[in-house]
Design a protein around this motif. Structure first.
Motif, PDB file in Angstrom:
ATOM      1  N   PRO A 103       0.834  -1.207   0.000  1.00 32.71           N
ATOM      2  CA  PRO A 103       0.000   0.000   0.000  1.00 32.71           C
ATOM      3  C   PRO A 103       0.873   1.263   0.000  1.00 32.71           C
ATOM      4  O   PRO A 103       2.004   1.259   0.508  1.00 32.71           O
ATOM      5  CB  PRO A 103      -0.788  -0.110   1.308  1.00 32.71           C
ATOM      6  N   VAL A 104       0.337   2.341  -0.553  1.00 34.75           N
ATOM      7  CA  VAL A 104       1.058   3.605  -0.643  1.00 34.75           C
ATOM      8  C   VAL A 104       1.550   4.049   0.745  1.00 34.75           C
ATOM      9  O   VAL A 104       2.684   4.507   0.897  1.00 34.75           O
ATOM     10  CB  VAL A 104       0.171   4.694  -1.292  1.00 34.75           C
ATOM     11  N   ALA A 105       0.725   3.890   1.766  1.00 31.52           N
ATOM     12  CA  ALA A 105       1.110   4.304   3.122  1.00 31.52           C
ATOM     13  C   ALA A 105       2.309   3.508   3.627  1.00 31.52           C
ATOM     14  O   ALA A 105       3.190   4.051   4.309  1.00 31.52           O
ATOM     15  CB  ALA A 105      -0.071   4.159   4.081  1.00 31.52           C
ATOM     16  N   VAL A 106       2.375   2.235   3.294  1.00 30.24           N
ATOM     17  CA  VAL A 106       3.510   1.396   3.710  1.00 30.24           C
ATOM     18  C   VAL A 106       4.779   1.844   2.991  1.00 30.24           C
ATOM     19  O   VAL A 106       5.853   1.951   3.604  1.00 30.24           O
ATOM     20  CB  VAL A 106       3.209  -0.100   3.456  1.00 30.24           C
ATOM     21  N   ARG A 107       4.670   2.141   1.699  1.00 28.34           N
ATOM     22  CA  ARG A 107       5.838   2.635   0.960  1.00 28.34           C
ATOM     23  C   ARG A 107       6.292   3.990   1.503  1.00 28.34           C
ATOM     24  O   ARG A 107       7.483   4.265   1.580  1.00 28.34           O
ATOM     25  CB  ARG A 107       5.542   2.701  -0.536  1.00 28.34           C
ATOM     26  N   ALA A 108       5.343   4.834   1.892  1.00 27.62           N
ATOM     27  CA  ALA A 108       5.700   6.144   2.461  1.00 27.62           C
ATOM     28  C   ALA A 108       6.454   5.972   3.779  1.00 27.62           C
ATOM     29  O   ALA A 108       7.448   6.672   4.032  1.00 27.62           O
ATOM     30  CB  ALA A 108       4.452   6.998   2.665  1.00 27.62           C
ATOM     31  N   GLU A 109       6.002   5.053   4.621  1.00 31.02           N
ATOM     32  CA  GLU A 109       6.717   4.781   5.881  1.00 31.02           C
ATOM     33  C   GLU A 109       8.100   4.206   5.610  1.00 31.02           C
ATOM     34  O   GLU A 109       9.073   4.541   6.295  1.00 31.02           O
ATOM     35  CB  GLU A 109       5.895   3.841   6.772  1.00 31.02           C
ATOM     36  N   ALA A 110       8.203   3.333   4.614  1.00 31.39           N
ATOM     37  CA  ALA A 110       9.503   2.766   4.240  1.00 31.39           C
ATOM     38  C   ALA A 110      10.444   3.878   3.779  1.00 31.39           C
ATOM     39  O   ALA A 110      11.624   3.891   4.146  1.00 31.39           O
ATOM     40  CB  ALA A 110       9.334   1.703   3.150  1.00 31.39           C
ATOM     41  N   ALA A 111       9.935   4.823   2.996  1.00 34.37           N
ATOM     42  CA  ALA A 111      10.764   5.938   2.519  1.00 34.37           C
ATOM     43  C   ALA A 111      11.274   6.776   3.689  1.00 34.37           C
ATOM     44  O   ALA A 111      12.441   7.195   3.703  1.00 34.37           O
ATOM     45  CB  ALA A 111       9.978   6.800   1.542  1.00 34.37           C
ATOM     46  N   LYS A 112      10.438   7.015   4.690  1.00 37.55           N
ATOM     47  CA  LYS A 112      10.871   7.770   5.880  1.00 37.55           C
ATOM     48  C   LYS A 112      11.981   7.019   6.611  1.00 37.55           C
ATOM     49  O   LYS A 112      12.963   7.612   7.056  1.00 37.55           O
ATOM     50  CB  LYS A 112       9.699   8.017   6.821  1.00 37.55           C
ATOM     51  N   ALA A 113      11.815   5.705   6.758  1.00 40.38           N
ATOM     52  CA  ALA A 113      12.841   4.904   7.435  1.00 40.38           C
ATOM     53  C   ALA A 113      14.138   4.911   6.630  1.00 40.38           C
ATOM     54  O   ALA A 113      15.227   5.061   7.193  1.00 40.38           O
ATOM     55  CB  ALA A 113      12.338   3.470   7.642  1.00 40.38           C
ATOM     56  N   ILE A 114      14.042   4.787   5.310  1.00 39.25           N
ATOM     57  CA  ILE A 114      15.225   4.817   4.452  1.00 39.25           C
ATOM     58  C   ILE A 114      15.928   6.156   4.602  1.00 39.25           C
ATOM     59  O   ILE A 114      17.164   6.211   4.718  1.00 39.25           O
ATOM     60  CB  ILE A 114      14.830   4.536   2.983  1.00 39.25           C
ATOM     61  N   ALA A 115      15.167   7.245   4.627  1.00 36.74           N
ATOM     62  CA  ALA A 115      15.766   8.575   4.788  1.00 36.74           C
ATOM     63  C   ALA A 115      16.569   8.664   6.086  1.00 36.74           C
ATOM     64  O   ALA A 115      17.681   9.205   6.106  1.00 36.74           O
ATOM     65  CB  ALA A 115      14.681   9.645   4.746  1.00 36.74           C
ATOM     66  N   GLY A 116      16.038   8.113   7.152  1.00 31.25           N
ATOM     67  CA  GLY A 116      16.764   8.116   8.421  1.00 31.25           C
ATOM     68  C   GLY A 116      18.072   7.338   8.345  1.00 31.25           C
ATOM     69  O   GLY A 116      19.106   7.778   8.857  1.00 31.25           O
ATOM     70  N   HIS A 117      18.027   6.196   7.674  1.00 26.16           N
ATOM     71  CA  HIS A 117      19.249   5.394   7.521  1.00 26.16           C
ATOM     72  C   HIS A 117      20.248   6.085   6.592  1.00 26.16           C
ATOM     73  O   HIS A 117      21.458   6.018   6.819  1.00 26.16           O
ATOM     74  CB  HIS A 117      18.918   3.991   6.995  1.00 26.16           C
ATOM     75  N   LEU A 118      19.735   6.761   5.559  1.00 29.04           N
ATOM     76  CA  LEU A 118      20.633   7.507   4.674  1.00 29.04           C
ATOM     77  C   LEU A 118      21.366   8.601   5.443  1.00 29.04           C
ATOM     78  O   LEU A 118      22.567   8.812   5.242  1.00 29.04           O
ATOM     79  CB  LEU A 118      19.850   8.124   3.511  1.00 29.04           C
ATOM     80  N   ASP A 119      20.650   9.285   6.318  1.00 34.74           N
ATOM     81  CA  ASP A 119      21.297  10.329   7.125  1.00 34.74           C
ATOM     82  C   ASP A 119      22.479   9.769   7.913  1.00 34.74           C
ATOM     83  O   ASP A 119      23.492  10.441   8.073  1.00 34.74           O
ATOM     84  CB  ASP A 119      20.298  10.981   8.080  1.00 34.74           C
ATOM     85  N   GLN A 120      22.346   8.542   8.384  1.00 27.24           N
ATOM     86  CA  GLN A 120      23.431   7.913   9.152  1.00 27.24           C
ATOM     87  C   GLN A 120      24.678   7.705   8.301  1.00 27.24           C
ATOM     88  O   GLN A 120      25.789   7.865   8.797  1.00 27.24           O
ATOM     89  CB  GLN A 120      22.982   6.559   9.707  1.00 27.24           C
ATOM     90  N   ILE A 121      24.499   7.331   7.038  1.00 27.55           N
ATOM     91  CA  ILE A 121      25.691   6.997   6.251  1.00 27.55           C
ATOM     92  C   ILE A 121      26.232   8.133   5.397  1.00 27.55           C
ATOM     93  O   ILE A 121      27.400   8.114   5.054  1.00 27.55           O
ATOM     94  CB  ILE A 121      25.505   5.724   5.395  1.00 27.55           C
ATOM     95  N   VAL A 122      25.396   9.135   5.069  1.00 29.14           N
ATOM     96  CA  VAL A 122      25.937  10.219   4.247  1.00 29.14           C
ATOM     97  C   VAL A 122      26.619  11.282   5.081  1.00 29.14           C
ATOM     98  O   VAL A 122      27.469  12.022   4.580  1.00 29.14           O
ATOM     99  CB  VAL A 122      24.882  10.864   3.308  1.00 29.14           C
ATOM    100  N   GLY A 123      26.283  11.381   6.358  1.00 23.72           N
ATOM    101  CA  GLY A 123      26.956  12.336   7.237  1.00 23.72           C
ATOM    102  C   GLY A 123      26.668  13.778   6.862  1.00 23.72           C
ATOM    103  O   GLY A 123      25.593  14.110   6.365  1.00 23.72           O
ATOM    104  N   ASP A 124      27.650  14.629   7.083  1.00 29.78           N
ATOM    105  CA  ASP A 124      27.519  16.056   6.808  1.00 29.78           C
ATOM    106  C   ASP A 124      27.449  16.262   5.298  1.00 29.78           C
ATOM    107  O   ASP A 124      28.378  15.906   4.580  1.00 29.78           O
ATOM    108  CB  ASP A 124      28.707  16.809   7.406  1.00 29.78           C
TER     109      ASP A 124
END
Length: 177
Positions: A9-30
């Protein structure tokens, strides 16, 4: 794998995108002063445009890929909310004007991926050609769903591994730095 992603469902993909964004912040740094490529989501891909806008607020330049020529590397133009867009190749919206920029971090959606950080795309080879032409300092990061991990993609000589694959569950695989 496309059917697995599209069945969510679109809502599940939206939540997945938010989680991915959080993990991306961890690895891309400043990201201040960095150029980070994203993509315009198609075919049920994770929508990371809100994350890209957050990078702009933190001093990065967000860019979107543009197919300038078939069977050639992608080119990139700056993107932010309000930038004039036009229909590009495959009718995907692309920035209509601006300088061509070279990303420091290349974010690519994946249909599938394997433990060695190789990705399956749509088969056009655009991202592989882009990586082959990119400076060795550019960091390619794949974005996908944890459910789309497979044993191997059987990489071909032209395939280039990502430095990481990020899913809603975390960093699925990472090449040594």
């Amino acid at each position: 794998l496309l059917a697995v992603r599209a069945s969510l469902p679109v809502a599940v993909r939206a939540e997945a995108a938010k989680a991915i964004a959080g993990h991306l912040d961890q690895i891309v740094g400043d990201v201040s002063g960095k150029i980070v490529s994203g993509y315009w989501p198609i075919k049920s891909e994770m929508d990371l445009r809100p994350w890209l806008m957050s990078l702009v607020a933190r001093g990065a330049t967000a860019v979107m890929p543009v197919v300038v020529q078939q069977a050639a590397p992608l080119a990139f133009r700056a993107w932010r909310e309000g930038v004039r867009m036009e229909r590009g190749f495959w009718n995907i919206p692309v920035p209509a004007e601006g300088d061509w920029l070279e990303p420091d971090i290349l974010i690519a959606p994946v249909i599938g991926f394997d433990p060695a950080c190789y990705r399956l795309g749509y088969g056009g080879g655009y991202f592989d050609r882009t990586l082959a032409a990119a400076p060795k300092t550019a960091r390619p990061i794949g974005i996908g769903l944890a459910a789309c991990r497979i044993g191997t993609i059987y990489p071909q000589p032209h395939d280039i591994a990502m430095t990481a694959i990020v899913t809603e569950a975390g960093i699925a695989c990472r090449q040594p730095d």
